[in-house]
Design an enzyme around this catalytic site. Structure first.
Site, PDB file in Angstrom:
ATOM      1  N   LEU A   1       0.839  -1.203   0.000  1.00  0.00           N
ATOM      2  CA  LEU A   1       0.000   0.000   0.000  1.00  0.00           C
ATOM      3  C   LEU A   1       0.873   1.252   0.000  1.00  0.00           C
ATOM      4  O   LEU A   1       1.928   1.292   0.643  1.00  0.00           O
ATOM      5  CB  LEU A   1      -0.912   0.020   1.234  1.00  0.00           C
ATOM      6  CG  LEU A   1      -1.789  -1.215   1.434  1.00  0.00           C
ATOM      7  CD1 LEU A   1      -2.813  -0.952   2.521  1.00  0.00           C
ATOM      8  CD2 LEU A   1      -2.457  -1.649   0.151  1.00  0.00           C
TER       9      LEU A   1
ATOM     10  N   GLY B   1       0.986  -5.400   1.065  1.00  0.00           N
ATOM     11  CA  GLY B   1      -0.047  -5.380   0.028  1.00  0.00           C
ATOM     12  C   GLY B   1       0.412  -6.007  -1.284  1.00  0.00           C
ATOM     13  O   GLY B   1      -0.413  -6.519  -2.053  1.00  0.00           O
TER      14      GLY B   1
ATOM     15  N   ASN C   1       4.327  -8.287   6.348  1.00  0.00           N
ATOM     16  CA  ASN C   1       5.234  -7.767   7.381  1.00  0.00           C
ATOM     17  C   ASN C   1       4.604  -6.656   8.226  1.00  0.00           C
ATOM     18  O   ASN C   1       5.311  -5.876   8.862  1.00  0.00           O
ATOM     19  CB  ASN C   1       6.514  -7.236   6.713  1.00  0.00           C
ATOM     20  CG  ASN C   1       6.225  -6.139   5.699  1.00  0.00           C
ATOM     21  OD1 ASN C   1       5.214  -6.169   5.025  1.00  0.00           O
ATOM     22  ND2 ASN C   1       7.110  -5.171   5.588  1.00  0.00           N
ATOM     23  N   GLU C   2       3.259  -6.601   8.225  1.00  0.00           N
ATOM     24  CA  GLU C   2       2.579  -5.476   8.877  1.00  0.00           C
ATOM     25  C   GLU C   2       2.980  -5.280  10.333  1.00  0.00           C
ATOM     26  O   GLU C   2       3.185  -4.150  10.774  1.00  0.00           O
ATOM     27  CB  GLU C   2       1.049  -5.652   8.777  1.00  0.00           C
ATOM     28  CG  GLU C   2       0.460  -5.273   7.428  1.00  0.00           C
ATOM     29  CD  GLU C   2       0.646  -6.343   6.352  1.00  0.00           C
ATOM     30  OE1 GLU C   2       1.241  -7.389   6.634  1.00  0.00           O
ATOM     31  OE2 GLU C   2       0.182  -6.105   5.224  1.00  0.00           O
TER      32      GLU C   2
HETATM   33  C1  LIG Z   1      -0.060   4.132   8.908  1.00  0.00           C
HETATM   34  C2  LIG Z   1      -0.875   3.499   9.976  1.00  0.00           C
HETATM   35  C3  LIG Z   1      -2.318   3.441   9.666  1.00  0.00           C
HETATM   36  C4  LIG Z   1      -3.069   2.600  10.636  1.00  0.00           C
HETATM   37  C5  LIG Z   1      -4.346   2.120  10.083  1.00  0.00           C
HETATM   38  C6  LIG Z   1      -4.390   0.657   9.860  1.00  0.00           C
HETATM   39  C7  LIG Z   1      -3.592   0.238   8.656  1.00  0.00           C
HETATM   40  C8  LIG Z   1      -3.885  -1.126   8.198  1.00  0.00           C
HETATM   41  C9  LIG Z   1      -2.812  -1.575   7.277  1.00  0.00           C
HETATM   42  C10 LIG Z   1      -3.225  -2.598   6.356  1.00  0.00           C
HETATM   43  C11 LIG Z   1      -2.144  -3.405   5.770  1.00  0.00           C
HETATM   44  C12 LIG Z   1      -1.010  -2.656   5.173  1.00  0.00           C
HETATM   45  C13 LIG Z   1      -0.433  -3.098   4.073  1.00  0.00           C
HETATM   46  C14 LIG Z   1       0.711  -2.444   3.398  1.00  0.00           C
HETATM   47  O1  LIG Z   1       1.000  -2.757   2.282  1.00  0.00           O
HETATM   48  S1  LIG Z   1       1.573  -1.209   4.206  1.00  0.00           S
HETATM   49  C15 LIG Z   1       2.990  -0.869   3.183  1.00  0.00           C
HETATM   50  C16 LIG Z   1       4.059  -1.877   3.483  1.00  0.00           C
HETATM   51  N1  LIG Z   1       5.168  -1.719   2.602  1.00  0.00           N
HETATM   52  C17 LIG Z   1       6.426  -1.885   2.984  1.00  0.00           C
HETATM   53  O2  LIG Z   1       6.721  -2.175   4.115  1.00  0.00           O
HETATM   54  C18 LIG Z   1       7.475  -1.698   1.934  1.00  0.00           C
HETATM   55  C19 LIG Z   1       8.358  -0.546   2.249  1.00  0.00           C
HETATM   56  N2  LIG Z   1       9.331  -0.401   1.202  1.00  0.00           N
HETATM   57  C20 LIG Z   1      10.437  -1.171   1.088  1.00  0.00           C
HETATM   58  O3  LIG Z   1      10.668  -2.116   1.807  1.00  0.00           O
HETATM   59  C21 LIG Z   1      11.406  -0.802  -0.005  1.00  0.00           C
HETATM   60  O4  LIG Z   1      11.112   0.482  -0.437  1.00  0.00           O
HETATM   61  C22 LIG Z   1      11.360  -1.762  -1.205  1.00  0.00           C
HETATM   62  C23 LIG Z   1      11.977  -3.117  -0.828  1.00  0.00           C
HETATM   63  C24 LIG Z   1       9.963  -1.978  -1.756  1.00  0.00           C
HETATM   64  C25 LIG Z   1      12.228  -1.159  -2.333  1.00  0.00           C
HETATM   65  O5  LIG Z   1      13.523  -0.879  -1.859  1.00  0.00           O
HETATM   66  P1  LIG Z   1      14.509   0.002  -2.743  1.00  0.00           P
HETATM   67  O6  LIG Z   1      15.792   0.087  -1.985  1.00  0.00           O
HETATM   68  O7  LIG Z   1      14.576  -0.532  -4.122  1.00  0.00           O
HETATM   69  O8  LIG Z   1      13.815   1.412  -2.877  1.00  0.00           O
HETATM   70  P2  LIG Z   1      13.647   2.543  -1.747  1.00  0.00           P
HETATM   71  O9  LIG Z   1      13.420   1.939  -0.423  1.00  0.00           O
HETATM   72  O10 LIG Z   1      14.777   3.511  -1.881  1.00  0.00           O
HETATM   73  O11 LIG Z   1      12.277   3.220  -2.228  1.00  0.00           O
HETATM   74  C26 LIG Z   1      12.226   3.986  -3.408  1.00  0.00           C
HETATM   75  C27 LIG Z   1      11.206   5.079  -3.209  1.00  0.00           C
HETATM   76  O12 LIG Z   1       9.909   4.456  -3.042  1.00  0.00           O
HETATM   77  C28 LIG Z   1       9.316   4.917  -1.818  1.00  0.00           C
HETATM   78  N3  LIG Z   1       8.488   3.838  -1.244  1.00  0.00           N
HETATM   79  C29 LIG Z   1       8.854   2.635  -0.874  1.00  0.00           C
HETATM   80  N4  LIG Z   1       7.824   1.907  -0.408  1.00  0.00           N
HETATM   81  C30 LIG Z   1       6.750   2.725  -0.481  1.00  0.00           C
HETATM   82  C31 LIG Z   1       5.370   2.576  -0.127  1.00  0.00           C
HETATM   83  N5  LIG Z   1       4.876   1.421   0.387  1.00  0.00           N
HETATM   84  N6  LIG Z   1       4.543   3.614  -0.321  1.00  0.00           N
HETATM   85  C32 LIG Z   1       4.999   4.783  -0.832  1.00  0.00           C
HETATM   86  N7  LIG Z   1       6.318   4.988  -1.190  1.00  0.00           N
HETATM   87  C33 LIG Z   1       7.160   3.963  -1.007  1.00  0.00           C
HETATM   88  C34 LIG Z   1      10.510   5.255  -0.938  1.00  0.00           C
HETATM   89  O13 LIG Z   1      10.134   6.107   0.078  1.00  0.00           O
HETATM   90  C35 LIG Z   1      11.445   5.879  -1.944  1.00  0.00           C
HETATM   91  O14 LIG Z   1      10.983   7.193  -2.197  1.00  0.00           O
HETATM   92  P3  LIG Z   1      12.026   8.393  -2.422  1.00  0.00           P
HETATM   93  O15 LIG Z   1      12.824   8.002  -3.612  1.00  0.00           O
HETATM   94  O16 LIG Z   1      11.168   9.586  -2.645  1.00  0.00           O
HETATM   95  O17 LIG Z   1      12.851   8.455  -1.186  1.00  0.00           O
END
Ligand SMILES: CCCCCCCCCCC/C=C/C(=O)SCCNC(=O)CCNC(=O)[C@H](O)C(C)(C)COP(=O)(O)OP(=O)(O)OC[C@H]1O[C@@H](n2cnc3c(N)ncnc32)[C@H](O)[C@@H]1OP(=O)(O)O
Length: 264
Positions: A87, A132, A154-155
């Site tokens: 997400l 997600g 990994n939430e």
């Molecule tokens: C917030 C609390 C609310 C509470 C309410 C309840 C919520 C219920 C939740 C329901 C379930 C949630 C599901 C989800 O999917 S949550 C999202 C989980 N995602 C992650 O943990 C992934 C995080 N990202 C990474 O691990 C790495 O970025 C990745 C391995 C995907 C890629 O690594 P890489 O080294 O290649 O790239 P960067 O880390 O440098 O990232 C590049 C740019 O992309 C941005 N980025 C990364 N992930 C996200 C994302 N999920 N959403 C938006 N943007 C993201 C990152 O910031 C970098 O941006 P910049 O270049 O501008 O720095």
């Protein structure tokens, strides 16, 4: 709902797919006219994070394929090392309530559409696939993953709780015991580890290999009646969708999520 379920597989039998290709900004859909296999490619750099717009396009793509006579659909990514980062964090940061509601609805609708397709589906996971991203692949019927990436729900590691239909999707794929260990610890599996527990069905050397293996999966159904196949899939998956879609608990949970999100 029932009429939708029973009409679709019949209607697909009367529609041609020849030479179909459509590309919007965030999702590309192509159908190979020789094999009848559709490829749905997410293309939202840098990480295919799932925002409202991407989810709407994904949902539309998989729904549209239901009206074409395809052999199956592959979900993959145009990015070199990321399937989907899950997400979009920005959708969860101080959203307006209407946007938050639309976002969560689009997420759930997309999951339901992919989980329920009348045609077979494979995720060709050609990069990292946390949270997600993992959910999207779990909605497909089969997963082929390129080596040396990570996947999982990994939430808890992020301090958030996976909705119960994320959990149900995991439990539909791996054992209850392994799901508990994985979800409570927020485990991200490497490709080979995911293969060992059955989170992915096959591993691949690269994207081309993953696509080839995904295509091969569809040939399992060459001698299977598509309507019988779909009704059997529904028999197996229907209860999970019902729980995800209709229950009171879901509505409360969504209100709670939106409430939490709008307060952060
Ligand atoms: C917030 C609390 C609310 C509470 C309410 C309840 C919520 C219920 C939740 C329901 C379930 C949630 C599901 C989800 O999917 S949550 C999202 C989980 N995602 C992650 O943990 C992934 C995080 N990202 C990474 O691990 C790495 O970025 C990745 C391995 C995907 C890629 O690594 P890489 O080294 O290649 O790239 P960067 O880390 O440098 O990232 C590049 C740019 O992309 C941005 N980025 C990364 N992930 C996200 C994302 N999920 N959403 C938006 N943007 C993201 C990152 O910031 C970098 O941006 P910049 O270049 O501008 O720095």
């Amino acid at each position: 709902m029932a009429s939708k379920i029973f009409v679709r597989p019949i209607s697909i039998a009367f529609n041609a797919f020849r030479n179909y290709s459509s590309s919007s900004k965030l999702v590309d859909v192509s159908i190979n006219d020789k094999t009848g296999i559709a490829t749905v490619t997410m293309q939202r750099p840098p990480v295919n994070s799932l925002n409202y717009e991407l989810l709407i396009e994904l949902n539309g793509a998989f729904q549209d394929l239901g009206s074409k006579k395809i052999k199956g659909a592959i979900l993959t990514s145009s990015l070199k090392t990321i399937f989907s980062a899950g997400l979009d964090i920005l959708e969860m940061y101080k959203p307006k309530p209407e946007r938050a509601n639309a976002f969560w609805t689009s997420l759930q609708d997309t999951w339901i559409t992919i989980f329920n397709t009348p045609y077979p589906t494979v995720a060709a996971i050609n990069g990292h696939s946390p949270a997600g991203g993992c959910l999207l692949s779990l909605a497909c019927e089969y997963r082929v993953m390129v080596n040396n990436y990570t996947i999982g729900l990994n939430e808890t590691k992020l301090g958030i709780v996976a909705p119960f239909w994320f959990v149900a999707s995991m439990k539909n794929t791996i054992s209850n015991r392994e799901s508990e260990l994985a979800l409570t610890s927020g485990r991200l599996y490497k490709t080979d580890e995911a293969f060992k527990v059955g989170l992915v069905d096959e591993t691949a050397e690269n994207k081309e290999d993953a696509l080839a293996k995904a295509e091969k999966f569809f040939s399992r159904f060459d001698a299977v009646n598509p309507i019988a196949r779909f009704l059997t899939k529904q028999e197996l998956r229907g209860k999970i969708v019902k729980v995800g879609r209709k229950t009171f608990i879901y509505k409360i949970f969504r209100k709670f999520q939106i409430c939490m999100m709008t307060r952060i």
